[in-house]
Design an enzyme around this catalytic site. Structure first.
Site, PDB file in Angstrom:
ATOM      1  N   GLU A  36       0.887  -1.169   0.000  1.00 51.73           N
ATOM      2  CA  GLU A  36       0.000   0.000   0.000  1.00 51.73           C
ATOM      3  C   GLU A  36       0.920   1.213   0.000  1.00 51.73           C
ATOM      4  OE1 GLU A  36      -3.280   2.222   2.909  1.00 51.73           O
ATOM      5  OE2 GLU A  36      -2.027   0.604   3.685  1.00 51.73           O
ATOM      6  N   ASP A  47      -3.797   9.797   9.372  1.00 49.45           N
ATOM      7  CA  ASP A  47      -2.443   9.337   9.671  1.00 49.45           C
ATOM      8  C   ASP A  47      -1.898   9.919  10.968  1.00 49.45           C
ATOM      9  OD1 ASP A  47      -2.125   7.825   7.271  1.00 49.45           O
ATOM     10  OD2 ASP A  47      -1.965   9.723   6.200  1.00 49.45           O
TER      11      ASP A  47
END
Length: 250
Positions: A36, A47
């Site tokens: 990924e 994130d």
């Protein structure tokens, strides 16, 4: 199943293009089944600190989407058998035009798109553009979704769904408990295969998840290893490979 399937996350170009390629090769040697690859983004909503910092460092070099796609193309040319999923945020896909972006991604070797801030049922045409270009759109399910919305996503016919294993951002430790397994069951109730990630950093967690997911997803743990060993390429390669082996060993 003789090993746990692993989708490993990398930030394109971090900390340098060469070291990011070293990390990718090491992940595959260590048993990663899927890569990924994240296009660096200035304001990521999902994130944690490790990945945010990595994105910032790459963007400071003037790194562009075209650089990220060139990085993906190089990995794809070396490892054509490894599926590559592109992870990014909606504005990077939407700005050049969803159709145009998907065409370029597919040409670079991308097999699927993970865009966490594009809702599965209002995706600006992403699912259709992926299909047209031989890719799949992989929507993100979160435990904070209402039961009704989760049921709707699970029944929408996606081949794969990415299940974020807890609320919040990536990178902090995740406890795998009965609630986690119940959530994964709901995500898969419509027949979609499930990738499970967010805070996966050790073999114990991987084993606890293995029978409930198509593959475990690990990212921040690798970004931290890369950050800590960026001044010693051989150590970086060795540690990334060892961690991938740990996460894939039953």
């Amino acid at each position: 199943m003789n090993k746990i399937k692993l989708m490993s996350h990398l930030v394109a170009g971090y900390p340098t293009t060469e070291l990011a390629l070293t990390a990718a090769r090491s992940l595959i040697r260590g048993g990663a089944d899927i890569l990924e690859i994240q296009l660096p983004f200035s304001d990521p909503s999902a994130d944690g600190q490790a990945i945010q910092t990595a994105c910032t460092k790459v963007l400071e070099r003037g790194y562009k989407t075209s650089d990220g796609l060139a990085f993906i193309a190089q990995i794809h040319s070396e490892f054509p058998q490894i599926p590559i999923y592109l992870m990014s945020y909606g504005s990077l896909v939407y700005t050049p035009g969803v159709e145009n972006f998907c065409k370029k991604a597919a040409e670079a070797g991308v097999k699927g798109m993970i865009i966490p801030d594009l809702p599965f049922d209002y995706d600006e045409g992403l699912t259709a553009a992926c299909k047209k270009n031989g890719m799949i759109n992989i929507p993100v399910a979160a435990p904070s979704m209402s039961a009704e919305r989760l049921h709707k996503m699970a029944g929408a016919g996606f081949p794969y769904i990415y299940a974020a294993l807890r609320v919040g951002i990536t990178g902090t430790d995740t406890k795998i408990d009965q609630n986690t397994l119940d959530f994964l069951k709901k995500v898969s109730e419509g027949g979609s295969k499930v990738y499970g990630g967010f805070g996966i950093s050790n073999g114990e967690q991987a084993k606890a998840l293995a029978s409930s997911v198509e593959a475990i997803v690990a990212g921040s743990v690798f970004v931290r290893i890369i950050t800590e060993n960026q001044n010693d390429e051989s150590k970086l390669a060795q540690k990334v490979e060892a961690k991938a082996r740990e996460l894939t060993s039953l």
